[in-house]
Scaffold this motif. Structure first.
Motif, PDB file in Angstrom:
ATOM      1  N   LEU A   1      -0.109   7.549 -13.934  1.00 15.50           N
ATOM      2  CA  LEU A   1      -1.144   6.733 -13.942  1.00 15.50           C
ATOM      3  C   LEU A   1      -0.748   5.251 -14.609  1.00 15.50           C
ATOM      4  O   LEU A   1      -0.673   4.116 -14.232  1.00 15.50           O
ATOM      5  N   THR A   2      -0.295   5.593 -15.938  1.00 20.88           N
ATOM      6  CA  THR A   2      -0.232   4.181 -16.712  1.00 20.88           C
ATOM      7  C   THR A   2       1.385   3.717 -16.696  1.00 20.88           C
ATOM      8  O   THR A   2       1.504   2.685 -17.145  1.00 20.88           O
ATOM      9  N   GLY A   3       2.150   4.671 -16.402  1.00 22.50           N
ATOM     10  CA  GLY A   3       3.643   4.145 -16.456  1.00 22.50           C
ATOM     11  C   GLY A   3       4.366   3.774 -15.098  1.00 22.50           C
ATOM     12  O   GLY A   3       5.403   3.175 -15.083  1.00 22.50           O
ATOM     13  N   MET A   4       3.538   4.188 -13.968  1.00 24.14           N
ATOM     14  CA  MET A   4       3.958   3.840 -12.691  1.00 24.14           C
ATOM     15  C   MET A   4       2.820   3.266 -11.748  1.00 24.14           C
ATOM     16  O   MET A   4       3.183   2.184 -11.300  1.00 24.14           O
ATOM     17  N   ALA A   5       1.493   3.863 -11.678  1.00 23.35           N
ATOM     18  CA  ALA A   5       0.674   2.845 -10.713  1.00 23.35           C
ATOM     19  C   ALA A   5       0.155   1.709 -11.356  1.00 23.35           C
ATOM     20  O   ALA A   5      -0.085   0.765 -10.506  1.00 23.35           O
ATOM     21  N   LEU A   6      -0.241   1.748 -12.495  1.00 24.99           N
ATOM     22  CA  LEU A   6      -1.002   0.502 -12.996  1.00 24.99           C
ATOM     23  C   LEU A   6      -0.184  -0.621 -13.252  1.00 24.99           C
ATOM     24  O   LEU A   6      -0.286  -1.680 -12.756  1.00 24.99           O
TER      25      LEU A   6
ATOM     26  N   ASP B   1       1.325  11.399  -6.189  1.00 24.65           N
ATOM     27  CA  ASP B   1       0.220  10.974  -7.050  1.00 24.65           C
ATOM     28  C   ASP B   1       0.255   9.435  -7.293  1.00 24.65           C
ATOM     29  O   ASP B   1      -0.856   8.855  -7.426  1.00 24.65           O
ATOM     30  N   ALA B   2       1.500   8.854  -7.552  1.00 29.55           N
ATOM     31  CA  ALA B   2       1.662   7.389  -7.846  1.00 29.55           C
ATOM     32  C   ALA B   2       1.131   6.644  -6.693  1.00 29.55           C
ATOM     33  O   ALA B   2       0.344   5.507  -6.731  1.00 29.55           O
ATOM     34  N   GLY B   3       1.412   7.165  -5.450  1.00 31.71           N
ATOM     35  CA  GLY B   3       0.969   6.575  -4.242  1.00 31.71           C
ATOM     36  C   GLY B   3      -0.627   6.344  -4.196  1.00 31.71           C
ATOM     37  O   GLY B   3      -1.327   5.547  -3.915  1.00 31.71           O
ATOM     38  N   ARG B   4      -1.146   7.695  -4.543  1.00 28.75           N
ATOM     39  CA  ARG B   4      -2.459   7.758  -4.305  1.00 28.75           C
ATOM     40  C   ARG B   4      -3.413   7.023  -5.215  1.00 28.75           C
ATOM     41  O   ARG B   4      -4.236   6.519  -4.863  1.00 28.75           O
ATOM     42  N   PHE B   5      -2.769   6.934  -6.426  1.00 26.47           N
ATOM     43  CA  PHE B   5      -3.571   5.927  -7.527  1.00 26.47           C
ATOM     44  C   PHE B   5      -3.389   4.576  -7.065  1.00 26.47           C
ATOM     45  O   PHE B   5      -4.421   3.961  -7.348  1.00 26.47           O
ATOM     46  N   ILE B   6      -2.280   4.110  -6.589  1.00 26.30           N
ATOM     47  CA  ILE B   6      -2.240   2.710  -6.092  1.00 26.30           C
ATOM     48  C   ILE B   6      -3.230   2.475  -5.358  1.00 26.30           C
ATOM     49  O   ILE B   6      -3.871   1.209  -5.225  1.00 26.30           O
ATOM     50  N   ILE B   7      -3.354   3.066  -4.120  1.00 26.29           N
ATOM     51  CA  ILE B   7      -4.267   2.795  -3.133  1.00 26.29           C
ATOM     52  C   ILE B   7      -5.717   2.764  -3.717  1.00 26.29           C
ATOM     53  O   ILE B   7      -6.598   1.934  -3.464  1.00 26.29           O
ATOM     54  N   THR B   8      -5.827   3.810  -4.666  1.00 25.38           N
ATOM     55  CA  THR B   8      -7.365   3.663  -5.395  1.00 25.38           C
ATOM     56  C   THR B   8      -7.585   2.599  -6.207  1.00 25.38           C
ATOM     57  O   THR B   8      -8.648   1.651  -5.987  1.00 25.38           O
ATOM     58  N   LEU B   9      -6.603   2.196  -6.759  1.00 23.15           N
ATOM     59  CA  LEU B   9      -6.579   0.944  -7.877  1.00 23.15           C
ATOM     60  C   LEU B   9      -6.642  -0.233  -7.296  1.00 23.15           C
ATOM     61  O   LEU B   9      -7.045  -1.315  -7.878  1.00 23.15           O
ATOM     62  N   ALA B  10      -6.245  -0.216  -5.811  1.00 31.47           N
ATOM     63  CA  ALA B  10      -6.129  -1.533  -5.091  1.00 31.47           C
ATOM     64  C   ALA B  10      -7.736  -2.485  -5.046  1.00 31.47           C
ATOM     65  O   ALA B  10      -7.548  -3.732  -5.076  1.00 31.47           O
ATOM     66  N   TRP B  11      -8.308  -1.596  -5.051  1.00 32.12           N
ATOM     67  CA  TRP B  11      -9.908  -2.231  -5.104  1.00 32.12           C
ATOM     68  C   TRP B  11     -10.172  -3.116  -6.304  1.00 32.12           C
ATOM     69  O   TRP B  11     -11.092  -3.701  -6.225  1.00 32.12           O
ATOM     70  N   ILE B  12      -9.354  -2.661  -7.578  1.00 35.39           N
ATOM     71  CA  ILE B  12      -9.811  -3.748  -8.700  1.00 35.39           C
ATOM     72  C   ILE B  12      -8.969  -4.922  -8.546  1.00 35.39           C
ATOM     73  O   ILE B  12      -9.586  -5.901  -9.214  1.00 35.39           O
ATOM     74  N   CYS B  13      -8.023  -5.102  -7.856  1.00 32.80           N
ATOM     75  CA  CYS B  13      -7.288  -6.245  -7.824  1.00 32.80           C
ATOM     76  C   CYS B  13      -8.090  -7.588  -7.835  1.00 32.80           C
ATOM     77  O   CYS B  13      -7.917  -8.527  -8.641  1.00 32.80           O
ATOM     78  N   PRO B  14      -8.994  -7.963  -7.059  1.00 34.67           N
ATOM     79  CA  PRO B  14      -9.890  -9.282  -7.029  1.00 34.67           C
ATOM     80  C   PRO B  14     -10.530  -9.411  -8.389  1.00 34.67           C
ATOM     81  O   PRO B  14     -10.591 -10.561  -8.689  1.00 34.67           O
ATOM     82  N   PHE B  15     -11.143  -8.622  -8.709  1.00 38.23           N
ATOM     83  CA  PHE B  15     -11.889  -8.664  -9.921  1.00 38.23           C
ATOM     84  C   PHE B  15     -10.793  -8.601 -11.379  1.00 38.23           C
ATOM     85  O   PHE B  15     -11.069  -9.568 -12.206  1.00 38.23           O
TER      86      PHE B  15
END
Length: 436
Positions: free
Chosen positions: A266-271, A342-356
Motif C-alpha cells: 500500500l505505502t511503498g507501491m500503490a500510494l 494487490d498493488a493493482g487493486r489498491f491503485i484502482i480503489t485509490l484512484a477516486w481520491i485523486c481530484p481531492f
C-alpha cells in the motif's frame, strides 16, 4: 513580470524538478520491491512516521515561517531582517535535531518494540536519525528561497537529494552482491542520510548569515510555534495511524508477515503511483503560500484570489484525468511494474481520491498564506480523524479496503472545509485593483 506569471514560472520550475524526482523515486520503489521484497519494504515504510514526526518538530513550522516572513520582509524592503530570521531558524532547527538524535539513539530499542511492534525496525531508526540535522538545514534554506520567489535552489536541491539517495543505495547493493553478501533494507535508510547530507551541503554554498535581531526572533517564534505544534500534533496522529494499520490487519485475521507485506504494498507501491502526478499540484501549493502572504502584506489580495481560483480548477482537472487513467490502467500498472496483484487493486480503489488529493495542497497552503494556521490545522485534523477512525473501526471488519474508503472520505472532507473557508474569507475582502 506580473505576480501571476512569476508564480506560474516558479511553479513550473518546481514541477519539472518534481516530475524528474518522482520518476527517479518511482523507479527506485520498483528497485526496492524487487530487490528486498514486500515485507522489507513494509519495514522500511514503517519507520517513516517517526522520521516525519522528528522533522515536524525541528523544521515544519520553521520552514513555513521563514518562507512567509521572508516574503513579508522583502516586500517591505527589510532584507537584513529577513536574513536574520533565517539565522535564528537554522540555529534552532539544528539544536532540536541534535536533541532528537540523542533521544532516538538512547531509546531506539524501546521505540522499535513498543511503537512498531517489530525489533527489526531498531537499526533502521538508528541509521535514519542521522539525516535529521541535514534535513533541518536543507529545509530552512529552501524556505528562505521560496520566500524570495526563487525556486531554482529548492528544485536543484530536491534533485540532488533524490539522485544521491538512489545512487548510494544502488551502488552499495551492487557492491555487496559482488562481494557475495546479501544486501539489507538498511541500505535504504543509509541512502536517506546520504541524500539529505548532499542537499544540505549544496544549499549552504555561498550563504551569508546575518545576526538575528530580537524582533525577528520574536516574530519567528510567534509564527512558527503554533504551526510547529499543529504540524507535530498532526504528524503524531499520522504516526499512530500508520503503525496501527498492520495491527488492525492482524485483528482482521492476517498473520504479522502478511500484514507488514500488505502495508508495504500500500505505502511503498500503490500510494507512490497515486502521488506521482502531485509533483505539479504540490509545486503550485508551495509557491502559493508566499505569494498569498506577500499579497496580504501589499493589499493586492484580489489578484491572488483570481490566481488561486485558476490554480484550484487546474489541480482538480488534473485529478479527474488521473482518476480515469488509474481506473483504466491500475491493474496493469500493479502487475507490470511491481509484480503485485494487490498493488493493482489498491491503485484502482485509490484512484477516486485523486481530484481531492491534488487540490488540497493548494487549498491548505493558501489558508496558511493568509496566516490562518489554526484553521488549516483544524481542517487537516478533521480529515485525519476520519482516517484514524477507518484504521480502528473499518480495517478490523473489512480489511485494508476499509482504510481505502476512509482515505477517500478524509480527502473529500478536507476539500469541502478548505474551499468553504477560502470562499468565506475572500468574500469579506474588499477587491483592490489588480496590478501587474
Amino acid at each position: 513580470m506580473s505576480a501571476r506569471h512569476k508564480l506560474f514560472r516558479n511553479a513550473a520550475i518546481l514541477t519539472v524538478a518534481g516530475f524528474i524526482s518522482r520518476i527517479f523515486g518511482f523507479l527506485f520503489r520498483i528497485f526496492l520491491s524487487r530487490s528486498f521484497g514486500e515485507e522489507n519494504v513494509g519495514l522500511y515504510q514503517m519507520i517513516f512516521p517517526l522520521y516525519i514526526l522528528c522533522l515536524s518538530l525541528s523544521t515544519a513550522g520553521l520552514q513555513t515561517a521563514v518562507s512567509r516572513i521572508t516574503a513579508e520582509k522583502t516586500t517591505l524592503g527589510h532584507n537584513k531582517e529577513a536574513d536574520g530570521v533565517l539565522t535564528a531558524a537554522l540555529c534552532l532547527a539544528v539544536v532540536i535535531s541534535l536533541i532528537e538524535i540523542l533521544v532516538i539513539q538512547d531509546q531506539a530499542g524501546s521505540i522499535a518494540g513498543s511503537l512498531f511492534g517489530d525489533d527489526r525496525c531498531m537499526e533502521l531508526i538508528l541509521i535514519i536519525s542521522y539525516a535529521l540535522p541535514f534535513a533541518a538545514v536543507h529545509s530552512c534554506i529552501c524556505g528562505r528561497s521560496l520566500g524570495l520567489g526563487d525556486t531554482m535552489l529548492p528544485a536543484a536541491s530536491q534533485l540532488i537529494e533524490q539522485c544521491v539517495r538512489i545512487l548510494t543505495v544502488v551502488l552499495l547493493w551492487i557492491f555487496l552482491r559482488t562481494c557475495g553478501l546479501t544486501p539489507s533494507i538498511r541500505l535504504a535508510a543509509a541512502g536517506v542520510v546520504a541524500g539529505e547530507m548532499a542537499a544540505a551541503l549544496f544549499t549552504v554554498r555561498g550563504l551569508r548569515l546575518q545576526r538575528p535581531g530580537r524582533a525577528g526572533i520574536r516574530e519567528l517564534f510567534a509564527f512558527s510555534a503554533p504551526l510547529t505544534a499543529n504540524r507535530t500534533a498532526l504528524t503524531l496522529l499520522q504516526s499512530i495511524e500508520a503503525v496501527s494499520i498492520p495491527a488492525s490487519l492482524i485483528r482482521y485475521g492476517m498473520s504479522a508477515t502478511e500484514a507488514v507485506s500488505l502495508y508495504g504494498v500500500l505505502t511503498g507501491m500503490a500510494l507512490p503511483c497515486i502521488l506521482f502526478p502531485s509533483a505539479l499540484t504540490g509545486s503550485v501549493g508551495t509557491v502559493l503560500l508566499p505569494a498569498v502572504s506577500a499579497a496580504s502584506t501589499s493589499g493586492n489580495r484580489r489578484s491572488v484570489f483570481l490566481l488561486l481560483r485558476k490554480a484550484i480548477v487546474s489541480c482538480f482537472s488534473l485529478g479527474l484525468a488521473c482518476c480515469l487513467f488509474f481506473l483504466l490502467f491500475g491493474k496493469m500498472i500493479g502487475r507490470f511494474l511491481f509484480h503485485s496483484a494487490d498493488a493493482g487493486r489498491f491503485i484502482i480503489t485509490l484512484a477516486w481520491i485523486c481530484p481531492f488529493l491534488y487540490v488540497n495542497s493548494s487549498l491548505l497552503n493558501a489558508v496558511n498564506g493568509y496566516g490562518r494556521t489554526g484553521t488549516s490545522f483544524l481542517i487537516s485534523m478533521s480529515g485525519l480523524l476520519i482516517r484514524i477512525a477507518g484504521v480502528f473501526l473499518a480495517v478490523p471488519k473489512f480489511g485494508i479496503q476499509g482504510y481505502l474508503w476512509a482515505l477517500l472520505g478524509a480527502q473529500l472532507c478536507t476539500t469541502v472545509l478548505a474551499s468553504a473557508f477560502l470562499v468565506r474569507l475572500n468574500s469579506r475582502i474588499t477587491p483592490s485593483p489588480e496590478t501587474d
